[in-house]
Design a protein around this motif. Structure first.
Motif, mmCIF file in Angstrom:
data_model
loop_
_atom_site.group_PDB
_atom_site.id
_atom_site.type_symbol
_atom_site.label_atom_id
_atom_site.label_comp_id
_atom_site.label_asym_id
_atom_site.label_seq_id
_atom_site.Cartn_x
_atom_site.Cartn_y
_atom_site.Cartn_z
ATOM 1 N N THR A 104 30.640 2.253 -24.023
ATOM 2 C CA THR A 104 32.036 1.987 -24.098
ATOM 3 C C THR A 104 32.262 0.756 -24.967
ATOM 4 N N ILE A 105 31.603 -0.172 -24.710
ATOM 5 C CA ILE A 105 31.276 -1.505 -25.558
ATOM 6 C C ILE A 105 30.944 -1.096 -27.078
ATOM 7 N N GLU A 106 29.833 -0.257 -27.529
ATOM 8 C CA GLU A 106 29.751 -0.068 -28.571
ATOM 9 C C GLU A 106 30.871 0.978 -29.329
ATOM 10 N N ASN A 107 31.339 1.869 -28.515
ATOM 11 C CA ASN A 107 32.282 2.792 -29.248
ATOM 12 C C ASN A 107 33.625 1.956 -29.588
ATOM 13 N N ASN A 108 33.957 0.784 -28.906
ATOM 14 C CA ASN A 108 35.169 -0.008 -29.093
ATOM 15 C C ASN A 108 34.783 -1.358 -29.584
ATOM 16 N N LEU A 109 33.484 -1.875 -30.299
ATOM 17 C CA LEU A 109 33.319 -2.841 -30.741
ATOM 18 C C LEU A 109 34.133 -3.647 -31.689
ATOM 19 N N ALA A 110 34.741 -2.812 -32.440
ATOM 20 C CA ALA A 110 35.627 -3.388 -33.607
ATOM 21 C C ALA A 110 36.747 -3.949 -33.011
ATOM 22 N N ALA A 111 37.293 -3.435 -31.611
ATOM 23 C CA ALA A 111 38.518 -3.808 -31.253
ATOM 24 C C ALA A 111 38.203 -4.991 -30.133
ATOM 25 N N ILE A 112 36.798 -5.356 -29.869
ATOM 26 C CA ILE A 112 36.636 -6.315 -28.806
ATOM 27 C C ILE A 112 36.280 -7.858 -29.415
ATOM 28 N N ASN A 113 37.189 -8.685 -28.907
ATOM 29 C CA ASN A 113 36.748 -10.078 -29.449
ATOM 30 C C ASN A 113 36.259 -11.041 -28.719
ATOM 31 N N HIS A 114 36.251 -10.815 -27.128
ATOM 32 C CA HIS A 114 35.666 -11.595 -26.247
ATOM 33 C C HIS A 114 35.135 -10.869 -25.113
ATOM 34 N N ILE A 115 33.951 -11.138 -24.710
ATOM 35 C CA ILE A 115 33.415 -10.335 -23.342
ATOM 36 C C ILE A 115 33.263 -11.352 -22.263
ATOM 37 N N GLN A 116 33.431 -10.970 -21.338
ATOM 38 C CA GLN A 116 33.375 -11.682 -19.883
ATOM 39 C C GLN A 116 32.254 -11.133 -19.059
ATOM 40 N N LEU A 117 31.738 -11.802 -18.254
ATOM 41 C CA LEU A 117 30.748 -11.177 -17.096
ATOM 42 C C LEU A 117 30.817 -11.670 -15.803
ATOM 43 N N ALA A 118 30.447 -10.809 -14.977
ATOM 44 C CA ALA A 118 30.237 -11.229 -13.653
ATOM 45 C C ALA A 118 29.289 -9.911 -13.153
ATOM 46 N N ASP A 119 28.566 -9.970 -11.893
ATOM 47 C CA ASP A 119 27.749 -8.869 -11.569
ATOM 48 C C ASP A 119 28.830 -8.305 -10.502
ATOM 49 N N ASN A 120 28.309 -6.965 -10.104
ATOM 50 C CA ASN A 120 28.962 -6.170 -9.179
ATOM 51 C C ASN A 120 27.974 -5.270 -8.376
ATOM 52 N N PRO A 121 28.289 -5.584 -6.900
ATOM 53 C CA PRO A 121 29.420 -6.219 -6.360
ATOM 54 C C PRO A 121 29.140 -7.509 -6.053
ATOM 55 N N GLY A 122 30.567 -7.872 -5.691
ATOM 56 C CA GLY A 122 30.533 -9.602 -5.267
ATOM 57 C C GLY A 122 31.181 -10.503 -6.282
ATOM 58 N N ASN A 151 29.459 -12.067 -8.520
ATOM 59 C CA ASN A 151 28.565 -13.141 -8.547
ATOM 60 C C ASN A 151 27.833 -13.233 -9.944
ATOM 61 N N GLU A 152 26.971 -14.178 -10.074
ATOM 62 C CA GLU A 152 26.272 -14.359 -11.290
ATOM 63 C C GLU A 152 25.360 -12.996 -11.772
ATOM 64 N N PRO A 153 25.020 -12.888 -12.763
ATOM 65 C CA PRO A 153 24.249 -11.622 -13.269
ATOM 66 C C PRO A 153 22.762 -11.862 -12.520
ATOM 67 N N GLY A 154 22.338 -10.718 -12.141
ATOM 68 C CA GLY A 154 21.062 -10.712 -11.335
ATOM 69 C C GLY A 154 21.229 -10.511 -9.809
ATOM 70 N N THR A 155 22.605 -10.649 -9.526
ATOM 71 C CA THR A 155 22.796 -10.434 -8.178
ATOM 72 C C THR A 155 23.328 -9.075 -7.472
ATOM 73 N N GLY A 156 23.598 -8.212 -8.516
ATOM 74 C CA GLY A 156 24.086 -6.878 -8.349
ATOM 75 C C GLY A 156 23.538 -5.900 -9.065
ATOM 76 N N GLU A 157 24.128 -4.890 -9.391
ATOM 77 C CA GLU A 157 23.634 -3.645 -10.135
ATOM 78 C C GLU A 157 23.772 -3.533 -11.747
ATOM 79 N N ILE A 158 24.243 -4.506 -12.379
ATOM 80 C CA ILE A 158 24.468 -4.342 -13.663
ATOM 81 C C ILE A 158 23.156 -4.955 -14.252
ATOM 82 N N ASN A 159 22.556 -4.236 -15.297
ATOM 83 C CA ASN A 159 21.329 -4.761 -16.173
ATOM 84 C C ASN A 159 21.743 -5.540 -17.089
ATOM 85 N N TYR A 160 21.877 -6.729 -16.957
ATOM 86 C CA TYR A 160 22.370 -7.836 -18.006
ATOM 87 C C TYR A 160 21.424 -7.954 -18.985
#
Length: 171
Positions: free
Chosen positions: A103-121, A123-132
């Motif tokens: 999704t990020i790659e397909n919409n890259l031209a329109a994305i001007n800022h990215i934010q992060l948090a892990d899911n669930p919770g 919390n910071e990267p490394g506490t959930g399911e997302i492979n940061y």
């Protein structure tokens, strides 16, 4: 917003769509949102400031009007102004649509800022399911040039919550 942005040296402003009132006409809400974005995009462009809009998940904020990438791109097309971009929040979009890298790659031209948090919770990267580690490398591979902001609740303390940065060679 322009006055504050100029004082603070901000180069972009985020416009949140808000929560759709129960029983509201969604078509009318969309039309109002589009008109407001068109107006803001023009005024901000004149001031040298970019406008971004952020999609928010409806689990954390039920009835949030703008809640996925395809809806945001459709609205962006209807606004029809070159000064409107997406603020892509990885946490919210993992909940709403998954398939983050594509999704990020397909919409890259329109994305001007990215934010992060892990899911669930949220919390910071490394506490959930997302492979940061993968996502950060992917952002480099596809040529993302913008900022990646951290919008999470530290699982323990703020200092410990920043520890993940070392494992990603970010500090």
């Amino acid at each position: 917003a322009i006055a504050y942005a100029k004082v603070l040296g901000n180069t972009q402003v985020n416009c949140l769509a808000g929560i759709a009132p129960r029983g509201a006409d969604l078509g009318q809400l969309e039309m109002t949102f589009i008109e407001n974005l068109r107006y803001a995009a023009q005024k901000l462009e004149e001031a040298g400031i970019r406008l971004v809009m952020e999609m928010i998940n409806t689990r954390d904020i039920p009835r949030f009007f703008l809640n996925n990438t395809s809806q945001a791109q459709e609205i962006r097309g209807k606004v029809g102004h070159a000064n409107l971009f997406l603020q892509y929040d990885i946490y919210h979009m993992q909940i709403m649509e998954g398939d983050l890298a594509r999704t990020i790659e397909n919409n890259l031209a329109a994305i001007n800022h990215i934010q992060l948090a892990d899911n669930p919770g949220r919390n910071e990267p490394g506490t959930g399911e997302i492979n940061y580690r993968f996502l950060f490398e992917h952002l480099d591979r596809i040529g993302y040039q913008g900022w990646v902001g951290c919008e999470y609740k530290p699982a323990t303390s703020t200092a410990e919550g920043l520890g993940w940065l070392k494992s990603h060679n970010a500090i």
